[in-house]
Design a protein around this motif. Sequence first.
Motif, short mmCIF file in Angstrom:
data_model
loop_
_atom_site.label_atom_id
_atom_site.label_comp_id
_atom_site.label_asym_id
_atom_site.label_seq_id
_atom_site.Cartn_x
_atom_site.Cartn_y
_atom_site.Cartn_z
N UNK A 96 0.84 -1.21 0.00
CA UNK A 96 0.00 0.00 0.00
C UNK A 96 0.87 1.25 0.00
N UNK A 97 1.95 1.20 0.75
CA UNK A 97 2.87 2.35 0.78
C UNK A 97 3.52 2.57 -0.59
N UNK A 98 3.93 1.48 -1.24
CA UNK A 98 4.52 1.58 -2.57
C UNK A 98 3.51 2.13 -3.57
N UNK A 99 2.26 1.67 -3.47
CA UNK A 99 1.23 2.18 -4.37
C UNK A 99 1.01 3.67 -4.16
N UNK A 100 0.95 4.10 -2.89
CA UNK A 100 0.77 5.52 -2.60
C UNK A 100 1.88 6.37 -3.18
N UNK A 101 3.11 5.85 -3.09
CA UNK A 101 4.26 6.58 -3.64
C UNK A 101 4.15 6.69 -5.15
N UNK A 102 3.73 5.61 -5.81
CA UNK A 102 3.59 5.64 -7.26
C UNK A 102 2.49 6.62 -7.68
N UNK A 103 1.38 6.61 -6.97
CA UNK A 103 0.29 7.54 -7.30
C UNK A 103 0.74 8.98 -7.14
N UNK A 104 1.55 9.25 -6.14
CA UNK A 104 2.06 10.62 -5.94
C UNK A 104 2.96 11.06 -7.10
N UNK A 105 3.66 10.09 -7.70
CA UNK A 105 4.60 10.42 -8.78
C UNK A 105 3.94 10.44 -10.15
N UNK A 106 2.74 9.86 -10.26
CA UNK A 106 2.08 9.75 -11.56
C UNK A 106 0.88 10.69 -11.63
N UNK A 107 0.23 10.69 -12.79
CA UNK A 107 -0.97 11.51 -12.96
C UNK A 107 -2.24 10.75 -12.60
N UNK A 108 -2.08 9.48 -12.20
CA UNK A 108 -3.25 8.69 -11.82
C UNK A 108 -3.74 9.10 -10.44
N UNK A 109 -5.03 9.17 -10.29
CA UNK A 109 -5.59 9.50 -8.97
C UNK A 109 -6.52 8.43 -8.45
N UNK A 110 -6.57 7.29 -9.16
CA UNK A 110 -7.40 6.18 -8.71
C UNK A 110 -6.68 4.88 -9.03
N UNK A 111 -6.84 3.90 -8.13
CA UNK A 111 -6.29 2.57 -8.34
C UNK A 111 -7.43 1.56 -8.29
N UNK A 112 -7.43 0.62 -9.20
CA UNK A 112 -8.49 -0.37 -9.24
C UNK A 112 -7.94 -1.72 -9.66
N UNK A 113 -8.65 -2.77 -9.24
CA UNK A 113 -8.27 -4.11 -9.63
C UNK A 113 -8.54 -4.35 -11.11
N UNK A 114 -7.81 -5.32 -11.69
CA UNK A 114 -7.90 -5.56 -13.13
C UNK A 114 -9.32 -5.86 -13.59
N UNK A 115 -10.07 -6.60 -12.79
CA UNK A 115 -11.41 -6.99 -13.23
C UNK A 115 -12.41 -5.84 -13.19
N UNK A 116 -12.00 -4.72 -12.60
CA UNK A 116 -12.86 -3.54 -12.58
C UNK A 116 -12.56 -2.63 -13.77
#
Length: 300
Positions: A72-92
């Motif tokens: 979760x921490x790694x994901x938060x760091x990636x979101x901060x560095x990217x233009x993405x503001x939402x994370x979702x599972x592949x099936x969504x």
Amino acid sequence: MTLVKPEALAIGSAADAMVEVARVLGEAEVTILRCALMPASDYGELGFLLQHYPRLHRIAVDGAPGLCSDARRELGSLLDRSEANVALGAFEAGVYDAALSSAMLEARCRQAGIHKLGSGSYVSVVELNGPPVAVLNGFVPALASSYRDPTALVGLIECHSDREIADLRTNVLGALNPNAASPTSLRGALAALVGSQHAITLSEGRNGVHLSAGHLEGMFQSWRYFAAADGHGLDRTALGRALADRGAPLAAVAALAGDHNVAEDSGKTVTPHGDTENLSREAVIDRVWQWTDKSRGSDR
């Protein structure tokens, strides 16, 4: 456990491929204890694929809530560095782009780059009909569809070796991309054989062969494929008996098979399969005993 995947076991290639895998294992001082072949479609329909990679599927379905603390921490760091503001599972992902097939989603994720967050947890930042979105385990829907091929088989091999799993995975399994793996490795040798004799190109995404990442994962896999159907418990496995001798309650150990997050005293959560990856056998026994002896619950 060694799992030989459907892309290498098409009609006409299965016998040659399994003989080649057995040859490489033998030269690596790995003894084959039991072996089975089954139709890939049966493997998928019986739920074996989901159980073989439980976290891969859970994250693809549940998205970020299923991640352990570090992921979760790694994901938060990636979101901060990217233009993405939402994370979702592949099936969504289909909610954002209904025309997106599983193969198209995987291709888009691989083109964008797949970043590992932790054991069984990967993310790609892609565009889905608009702003960039962080897709978790975007290759899993296509992976699942590859096990629906009615003409392919899955090979299941229970192995024993005095070499540690870390050594086997580093020096015997081979690089993730079979076409770039050492020709003496499992993946490299298999890619060369099915390529030259059967015109089959193994993919980096499927990689031809899977070797258990740790003793705990291997125990559950060998039990599931060769003992559970006969009504036997984990005490039929060597590691299960060792854990029982150490005092770990096997019912609590069995609960770790789903690879749900386990809470540590520090408050962080870890993945049982990932946290025991490549550890020595004794280190795995110590780790599992700590989890089960303290009767920690699962963060589901």
